[in-house]
Design a protein around this motif. Structure first.
Motif, short mmCIF file in Angstrom:
data_model
loop_
_atom_site.label_atom_id
_atom_site.label_comp_id
_atom_site.label_asym_id
_atom_site.label_seq_id
_atom_site.Cartn_x
_atom_site.Cartn_y
_atom_site.Cartn_z
N GLN A 6 0.83 -1.21 0.00
CA GLN A 6 0.00 0.00 0.00
C GLN A 6 0.87 1.26 0.00
O GLN A 6 0.55 2.24 -0.68
N ALA A 7 1.96 1.25 0.76
CA ALA A 7 2.85 2.41 0.80
C ALA A 7 3.49 2.64 -0.56
O ALA A 7 3.62 3.79 -1.01
N LEU A 8 3.88 1.57 -1.25
CA LEU A 8 4.47 1.70 -2.58
C LEU A 8 3.46 2.30 -3.56
O LEU A 8 3.77 3.24 -4.29
N VAL A 9 2.24 1.79 -3.55
CA VAL A 9 1.21 2.30 -4.45
C VAL A 9 0.93 3.77 -4.13
O VAL A 9 0.77 4.59 -5.04
N LEU A 12 3.13 6.10 -5.84
CA LEU A 12 3.05 6.08 -7.30
C LEU A 12 1.83 6.80 -7.86
O LEU A 12 1.81 7.12 -9.05
N VAL A 13 0.82 7.03 -7.04
CA VAL A 13 -0.42 7.63 -7.56
C VAL A 13 -0.47 9.12 -7.25
O VAL A 13 0.13 9.58 -6.28
N PRO A 14 -1.19 9.88 -8.07
CA PRO A 14 -1.34 11.32 -7.80
C PRO A 14 -2.09 11.56 -6.50
O PRO A 14 -2.90 10.73 -6.06
N VAL A 17 -6.07 11.19 -6.05
CA VAL A 17 -6.74 9.89 -5.98
C VAL A 17 -6.30 9.09 -4.76
O VAL A 17 -6.62 7.91 -4.64
N ALA A 18 -5.57 9.72 -3.88
CA ALA A 18 -5.05 9.01 -2.70
C ALA A 18 -6.17 8.41 -1.86
O ALA A 18 -6.00 7.38 -1.23
N GLY A 19 -7.35 9.04 -1.85
CA GLY A 19 -8.47 8.51 -1.09
C GLY A 19 -8.91 7.14 -1.55
O GLY A 19 -9.42 6.34 -0.76
N LEU A 20 -8.71 6.84 -2.82
CA LEU A 20 -9.06 5.51 -3.35
C LEU A 20 -8.22 4.40 -2.73
O LEU A 20 -8.65 3.25 -2.68
N LEU A 21 -7.04 4.75 -2.29
CA LEU A 21 -6.13 3.72 -1.77
C LEU A 21 -6.71 3.03 -0.54
O LEU A 21 -6.39 1.88 -0.28
N LYS A 22 -7.56 3.72 0.20
CA LYS A 22 -8.17 3.11 1.38
C LYS A 22 -9.06 1.94 1.00
O LYS A 22 -9.32 1.06 1.81
N LEU A 35 -5.81 3.42 -13.22
CA LEU A 35 -5.42 4.82 -13.14
C LEU A 35 -4.40 5.13 -14.23
O LEU A 35 -3.74 4.23 -14.73
N GLY A 36 -4.25 6.40 -14.53
CA GLY A 36 -3.15 6.81 -15.41
C GLY A 36 -3.60 7.30 -16.76
O GLY A 36 -4.75 7.66 -16.98
N TRP A 37 -2.66 7.31 -17.68
CA TRP A 37 -2.90 7.85 -19.02
C TRP A 37 -3.97 7.10 -19.79
O TRP A 37 -4.58 7.64 -20.70
N ALA A 38 -4.21 5.85 -19.44
CA ALA A 38 -5.17 5.04 -20.19
C ALA A 38 -6.62 5.44 -19.92
O ALA A 38 -7.51 5.06 -20.68
N THR A 39 -6.86 6.21 -18.88
CA THR A 39 -8.23 6.57 -18.53
C THR A 39 -8.27 7.97 -17.93
O THR A 39 -7.40 8.33 -17.14
N PRO A 40 -9.26 8.78 -18.29
CA PRO A 40 -9.33 10.15 -17.76
C PRO A 40 -9.71 10.20 -16.28
O PRO A 40 -9.39 11.16 -15.59
N ILE A 41 -10.43 9.19 -15.79
CA ILE A 41 -10.79 9.12 -14.38
C ILE A 41 -10.50 7.70 -13.88
O ILE A 41 -10.45 6.75 -14.67
N PRO A 42 -10.30 7.52 -12.58
CA PRO A 42 -10.10 6.17 -12.06
C PRO A 42 -11.31 5.29 -12.34
O PRO A 42 -12.45 5.72 -12.21
N LEU A 43 -11.06 4.07 -12.75
CA LEU A 43 -12.13 3.11 -13.06
C LEU A 43 -11.94 1.83 -12.27
O LEU A 43 -10.80 1.36 -12.11
#
Length: 92
Positions: A6-9, A12-14, A17-22, A35-43
């Protein structure tokens, strides 16, 4: 997902979107957050089931059935102790 993963992820994330990590530890098997360039929003996505011959030789433990007593859990204590300590089991 353990604390180190979890700490590594989290690194790596902006930040936005850190709230999603929970939510990551509670995701069912084969589900992920894309997440990332492949999608405009987290899916939330679900991965295809792998063919039996491509799956890892392990599976999720069935905690509920063991906890409720539906499935027995046999533990080979002498072998477990030997694996942990490197010492042969004591003879009675």
């Amino acid at each position: 997902m353990n604390d180190l993963d979890q700490a590594l992820v989290a690194r790596l994330v902006p930040d936005n979107v850190a709230g999603l990590l929970k939510e990551l530890p509670s995701l069912p098997s084969r589900q992920a957050v894309l997440l990332g360039w492949a999608t405009p929003i987290p899916l939330l996505v679900e991965m295809d089931e792998l063919a039996e011959e491509h799956r890892p030789q392990s599976s999720d433990p069935d905690f509920w059935d063991v906890w409720t007593g539906k499935s027995p859990r046999v533990i080979d204590w002498p072998t477990l102790v030997q694996d942990w300590t490197g010492e042969p089991p004591a003879q009675p």
